[in-house]
Design a protein around this motif. Structure first.
Motif, PDB file in Angstrom:
ATOM      1  N   ALA A 187       0.807  -1.286  -0.020  1.00  0.00           N
ATOM      2  CA  ALA A 187      -0.090  -0.030  -0.216  1.00  0.00           C
ATOM      3  C   ALA A 187       0.872   1.207  -0.078  1.00  0.00           C
ATOM      4  N   ASN A 188       0.447   2.422  -0.569  1.00  0.00           N
ATOM      5  CA  ASN A 188       1.125   3.551  -0.765  1.00  0.00           C
ATOM      6  C   ASN A 188       2.491   3.367  -1.322  1.00  0.00           C
ATOM      7  N   GLU A 189       2.920   2.686  -2.033  1.00  0.00           N
ATOM      8  CA  GLU A 189       4.266   2.373  -2.524  1.00  0.00           C
ATOM      9  C   GLU A 189       4.323   3.421  -3.606  1.00  0.00           C
ATOM     10  N   SER A 190       3.770   3.557  -4.651  1.00  0.00           N
ATOM     11  CA  SER A 190       3.875   4.375  -5.785  1.00  0.00           C
ATOM     12  C   SER A 190       2.756   5.097  -6.144  1.00  0.00           C
ATOM     13  N   CYS A 191       1.816   5.439  -4.941  1.00  0.00           N
ATOM     14  CA  CYS A 191       0.647   6.323  -5.170  1.00  0.00           C
ATOM     15  C   CYS A 191       0.458   6.785  -3.832  1.00  0.00           C
ATOM     16  N   GLN A 192      -0.442   7.822  -3.644  1.00  0.00           N
ATOM     17  CA  GLN A 192      -0.728   8.402  -2.430  1.00  0.00           C
ATOM     18  C   GLN A 192      -2.034   8.756  -2.435  1.00  0.00           C
ATOM     19  N   VAL A 193      -2.723   8.736  -1.391  1.00  0.00           N
ATOM     20  CA  VAL A 193      -4.167   9.265  -1.083  1.00  0.00           C
ATOM     21  C   VAL A 193      -4.124  10.511  -0.989  1.00  0.00           C
ATOM     22  N   PRO A 194      -4.921  11.541  -1.757  1.00  0.00           N
ATOM     23  CA  PRO A 194      -4.845  12.928  -1.411  1.00  0.00           C
ATOM     24  C   PRO A 194      -5.445  13.153  -0.024  1.00  0.00           C
ATOM     25  N   ARG A 195      -5.033  14.021   0.583  1.00  0.00           N
ATOM     26  CA  ARG A 195      -5.494  14.267   2.268  1.00  0.00           C
ATOM     27  C   ARG A 195      -6.760  14.489   2.149  1.00  0.00           C
ATOM     28  N   ARG A 196      -7.503  15.121   1.160  1.00  0.00           N
ATOM     29  CA  ARG A 196      -9.226  15.264   1.562  1.00  0.00           C
ATOM     30  C   ARG A 196      -9.940  14.154   0.998  1.00  0.00           C
ATOM     31  N   ALA A 197      -9.273  12.819   0.504  1.00  0.00           N
ATOM     32  CA  ALA A 197      -9.955  11.534   0.358  1.00  0.00           C
ATOM     33  C   ALA A 197      -9.575  10.533   1.604  1.00  0.00           C
ATOM     34  N   MET A 198      -8.574  10.890   2.336  1.00  0.00           N
ATOM     35  CA  MET A 198      -8.113   9.813   3.454  1.00  0.00           C
ATOM     36  C   MET A 198      -9.276   9.371   4.416  1.00  0.00           C
ATOM     37  N   GLN A 199     -10.621  10.115   4.263  1.00  0.00           N
ATOM     38  CA  GLN A 199     -11.535   9.610   5.233  1.00  0.00           C
ATOM     39  C   GLN A 199     -12.334   8.433   4.468  1.00  0.00           C
ATOM     40  N   LEU A 200     -12.229   8.491   3.091  1.00  0.00           N
ATOM     41  CA  LEU A 200     -12.869   7.721   2.182  1.00  0.00           C
ATOM     42  C   LEU A 200     -11.879   6.433   1.852  1.00  0.00           C
ATOM     43  N   PHE A 201     -10.817   6.360   1.818  1.00  0.00           N
ATOM     44  CA  PHE A 201      -9.926   5.255   1.442  1.00  0.00           C
ATOM     45  C   PHE A 201      -8.739   5.335   2.468  1.00  0.00           C
ATOM     46  N   ARG A 202      -8.588   3.809   2.645  1.00  0.00           N
ATOM     47  CA  ARG A 202      -7.453   3.752   3.620  1.00  0.00           C
ATOM     48  C   ARG A 202      -6.154   3.741   3.228  1.00  0.00           C
ATOM     49  N   ALA A 203      -5.956   3.271   1.728  1.00  0.00           N
ATOM     50  CA  ALA A 203      -4.606   3.386   1.100  1.00  0.00           C
ATOM     51  C   ALA A 203      -4.907   3.654  -0.349  1.00  0.00           C
ATOM     52  N   CYS A 204      -3.836   3.789  -0.759  1.00  0.00           N
ATOM     53  CA  CYS A 204      -3.564   3.737  -2.416  1.00  0.00           C
ATOM     54  C   CYS A 204      -3.133   2.625  -2.849  1.00  0.00           C
ATOM     55  N   VAL A 205      -3.363   1.875  -3.736  1.00  0.00           N
ATOM     56  CA  VAL A 205      -2.807   0.559  -4.195  1.00  0.00           C
ATOM     57  C   VAL A 205      -2.549   0.671  -5.649  1.00  0.00           C
ATOM     58  N   ALA A 206      -1.391   0.437  -6.068  1.00  0.00           N
ATOM     59  CA  ALA A 206      -0.994   0.635  -7.420  1.00  0.00           C
ATOM     60  C   ALA A 206      -1.114  -0.793  -7.913  1.00  0.00           C
ATOM     61  N   ASP A 207      -0.887  -0.820  -9.289  1.00  0.00           N
ATOM     62  CA  ASP A 207      -0.807  -2.048 -10.325  1.00  0.00           C
ATOM     63  C   ASP A 207       0.136  -2.768  -9.641  1.00  0.00           C
ATOM     64  N   TYR A 208       0.077  -4.095  -9.824  1.00  0.00           N
ATOM     65  CA  TYR A 208       1.241  -5.341  -9.687  1.00  0.00           C
ATOM     66  C   TYR A 208       2.327  -4.826 -10.797  1.00  0.00           C
ATOM     67  N   SER A 209       3.611  -4.989  -9.993  1.00  0.00           N
ATOM     68  CA  SER A 209       4.845  -5.036 -10.841  1.00  0.00           C
ATOM     69  C   SER A 209       5.918  -5.626  -9.818  1.00  0.00           C
ATOM     70  N   ASP A 210       7.021  -5.873 -10.542  1.00  0.00           N
ATOM     71  CA  ASP A 210       8.108  -6.648  -9.623  1.00  0.00           C
ATOM     72  C   ASP A 210       8.817  -5.468  -8.769  1.00  0.00           C
ATOM     73  N   ASN A 211       8.460  -4.207  -8.867  1.00  0.00           N
ATOM     74  CA  ASN A 211       8.924  -3.234  -7.971  1.00  0.00           C
ATOM     75  C   ASN A 211       7.859  -2.947  -6.785  1.00  0.00           C
ATOM     76  N   ASN A 212       6.851  -3.259  -6.596  1.00  0.00           N
ATOM     77  CA  ASN A 212       5.968  -2.938  -5.527  1.00  0.00           C
ATOM     78  C   ASN A 212       4.955  -4.267  -5.172  1.00  0.00           C
ATOM     79  N   TYR A 213       5.458  -5.457  -5.351  1.00  0.00           N
ATOM     80  CA  TYR A 213       4.805  -6.685  -4.904  1.00  0.00           C
ATOM     81  C   TYR A 213       5.139  -6.725  -3.327  1.00  0.00           C
TER      82      TYR A 213
END
Length: 155
Positions: free
Chosen positions: A31-57
Protein backbone atom coordinates in the motif's frame (compact mmCIF):
# COMPACT_ATOMS: atom_id res chain seq x y z
CA UNK A 1 -19.15 -42.14 -8.88
CA UNK A 2 -16.00 -40.67 -7.30
CA UNK A 3 -15.86 -43.23 -4.49
CA UNK A 4 -15.42 -46.10 -6.94
CA UNK A 5 -12.62 -44.43 -8.94
CA UNK A 6 -10.21 -43.49 -6.17
CA UNK A 7 -11.63 -40.06 -5.39
CA UNK A 8 -10.61 -38.45 -8.67
CA UNK A 9 -12.87 -35.78 -10.13
CA UNK A 10 -13.87 -36.35 -13.75
CA UNK A 11 -13.67 -33.48 -16.23
CA UNK A 12 -14.84 -32.99 -19.83
CA UNK A 13 -17.49 -35.70 -19.89
CA UNK A 14 -15.44 -38.17 -17.86
CA UNK A 15 -12.58 -38.30 -20.40
CA UNK A 16 -10.15 -36.76 -17.93
CA UNK A 17 -9.73 -36.14 -14.26
CA UNK A 18 -8.22 -33.60 -11.88
CA UNK A 19 -5.18 -35.09 -10.17
CA UNK A 20 -3.62 -33.65 -7.04
CA UNK A 21 -4.69 -30.55 -5.16
CA UNK A 22 -6.03 -27.31 -6.58
CA UNK A 23 -3.69 -24.42 -5.77
CA UNK A 24 -4.90 -20.89 -5.10
CA UNK A 25 -2.03 -18.44 -5.56
CA UNK A 26 -2.34 -14.79 -4.63
CA UNK A 27 0.02 -11.96 -5.43
CA UNK A 28 -0.29 -8.75 -3.45
CA UNK A 29 0.99 -5.18 -3.69
CA UNK A 30 2.27 -2.88 -0.98
CA UNK A 31 0.00 0.00 0.00
CA UNK A 32 1.06 3.60 -0.67
CA UNK A 33 4.16 2.39 -2.52
CA UNK A 34 3.95 4.29 -5.78
CA UNK A 35 0.88 6.40 -5.18
CA UNK A 36 -0.68 8.39 -2.37
CA UNK A 37 -4.22 9.12 -1.25
CA UNK A 38 -4.94 12.86 -1.47
CA UNK A 39 -5.38 14.43 1.96
CA UNK A 40 -9.04 15.27 1.29
CA UNK A 41 -9.84 11.64 0.39
CA UNK A 42 -8.13 9.98 3.38
CA UNK A 43 -11.48 9.58 5.16
CA UNK A 44 -12.81 7.55 2.24
CA UNK A 45 -9.80 5.38 1.36
CA UNK A 46 -7.44 3.58 3.70
CA UNK A 47 -4.62 3.30 1.22
CA UNK A 48 -3.59 3.83 -2.35
CA UNK A 49 -2.84 0.59 -4.15
CA UNK A 50 -0.93 0.61 -7.43
CA UNK A 51 -0.93 -2.02 -10.16
CA UNK A 52 1.22 -5.12 -9.65
CA UNK A 53 4.86 -4.92 -10.71
CA UNK A 54 8.18 -6.45 -9.71
CA UNK A 55 8.91 -3.17 -7.89
CA UNK A 56 5.92 -3.10 -5.57
CA UNK A 57 4.82 -6.65 -4.79
CA UNK A 58 4.31 -7.52 -1.14
CA UNK A 59 5.85 -10.48 0.69
CA UNK A 60 4.78 -9.53 4.24
CA UNK A 61 2.68 -11.98 6.25
CA UNK A 62 -0.86 -10.66 6.62
CA UNK A 63 -4.13 -11.52 8.32
CA UNK A 64 -4.82 -12.93 11.74
CA UNK A 65 -3.78 -16.53 11.08
CA UNK A 66 -0.22 -17.26 10.11
CA UNK A 67 -0.46 -20.37 8.01
CA UNK A 68 0.41 -21.14 4.43
CA UNK A 69 -1.69 -18.81 2.35
CA UNK A 70 -1.06 -15.85 4.64
CA UNK A 71 2.73 -16.18 4.48
CA UNK A 72 4.72 -15.64 1.30
CA UNK A 73 6.29 -18.65 -0.46
CA UNK A 74 9.31 -17.54 -2.53
CA UNK A 75 10.39 -19.24 -5.76
CA UNK A 76 13.41 -20.95 -4.16
CA UNK A 77 11.14 -22.63 -1.56
CA UNK A 78 8.89 -23.91 -4.34
CA UNK A 79 11.92 -25.26 -6.21
CA UNK A 80 13.14 -27.11 -3.10
CA UNK A 81 9.63 -28.48 -2.41
CA UNK A 82 9.08 -29.78 -5.95
CA UNK A 83 12.64 -30.43 -7.18
CA UNK A 84 11.83 -28.28 -10.24
CA UNK A 85 13.29 -25.02 -11.53
CA UNK A 86 10.72 -22.28 -12.14
CA UNK A 87 11.61 -19.74 -14.81
CA UNK A 88 8.33 -19.07 -16.61
CA UNK A 89 6.01 -16.24 -15.66
CA UNK A 90 2.28 -16.39 -16.17
CA UNK A 91 1.09 -13.74 -18.61
CA UNK A 92 -2.02 -12.00 -17.33
CA UNK A 93 -4.05 -9.18 -18.76
CA UNK A 94 -2.19 -6.49 -16.80
CA UNK A 95 1.17 -8.04 -15.86
CA UNK A 96 3.42 -11.10 -15.98
CA UNK A 97 3.31 -12.96 -12.67
CA UNK A 98 6.05 -15.06 -11.04
CA UNK A 99 5.36 -18.57 -9.65
CA UNK A 100 5.83 -17.36 -6.07
CA UNK A 101 3.08 -15.93 -3.90
CA UNK A 102 0.71 -16.65 -1.06
CA UNK A 103 -0.25 -20.28 -1.70
CA UNK A 104 -3.13 -22.44 -0.52
CA UNK A 105 -3.48 -26.04 -1.68
CA UNK A 106 -7.09 -27.18 -1.55
CA UNK A 107 -7.84 -30.86 -1.77
CA UNK A 108 -4.43 -31.98 -0.56
CA UNK A 109 -6.13 -34.63 1.59
CA UNK A 110 -7.85 -36.12 -1.48
CA UNK A 111 -5.36 -38.94 -1.73
CA UNK A 112 -6.37 -40.07 1.75
CA UNK A 113 -10.11 -39.90 1.12
CA UNK A 114 -12.26 -41.33 -1.64
CA UNK A 115 -15.49 -40.00 -0.15
CA UNK A 116 -16.77 -37.19 -2.40
CA UNK A 117 -18.58 -35.63 0.57
CA UNK A 118 -15.33 -35.41 2.56
CA UNK A 119 -13.53 -33.87 -0.41
CA UNK A 120 -16.27 -31.26 -0.88
CA UNK A 121 -16.20 -30.49 2.86
CA UNK A 122 -12.42 -29.91 2.72
CA UNK A 123 -12.86 -27.47 -0.16
CA UNK A 124 -15.69 -25.65 1.61
CA UNK A 125 -13.78 -25.44 4.91
CA UNK A 126 -10.65 -24.07 3.24
CA UNK A 127 -12.51 -21.48 1.19
CA UNK A 128 -14.56 -20.45 4.27
CA UNK A 129 -11.34 -19.96 6.27
CA UNK A 130 -9.87 -17.80 3.50
CA UNK A 131 -13.05 -15.73 3.25
CA UNK A 132 -13.45 -15.34 7.02
CA UNK A 133 -9.87 -14.13 7.33
CA UNK A 134 -10.02 -11.69 4.37
CA UNK A 135 -7.54 -13.55 2.19
CA UNK A 136 -8.67 -11.37 -0.72
CA UNK A 137 -8.64 -7.64 0.03
CA UNK A 138 -7.82 -4.32 -1.63
CA UNK A 139 -4.12 -5.22 -1.83
CA UNK A 140 -4.77 -8.43 -3.78
CA UNK A 141 -3.52 -7.93 -7.31
CA UNK A 142 -4.33 -11.35 -8.75
CA UNK A 143 -5.59 -14.77 -7.68
CA UNK A 144 -4.44 -17.62 -9.89
CA UNK A 145 -6.10 -21.03 -9.65
CA UNK A 146 -3.88 -23.89 -10.78
CA UNK A 147 -4.62 -27.60 -11.12
CA UNK A 148 -3.41 -30.60 -13.08
CA UNK A 149 -5.56 -32.80 -15.24
CA UNK A 150 -4.98 -36.15 -16.85
CA UNK A 151 -6.76 -37.18 -20.06
CA UNK A 152 -6.79 -40.74 -21.35
CA UNK A 153 -6.17 -41.14 -25.05
CA UNK A 154 -9.38 -41.04 -27.11
CA UNK A 155 -7.90 -43.52 -29.59
Amino acid sequence: DNASNGGVWPVRGGLGQVVGPVRFRQLRVRANESCQVPRRAMQLFRACVADYSDNNYDVATFGKIFTRGFTFTPINALEMETNLVFTARLAGKFARYPPSGFLVDVGSNRSRSTDPTAIAQEYAATVNTLEKNNWIDERTSVVIIEYNTWFASDA
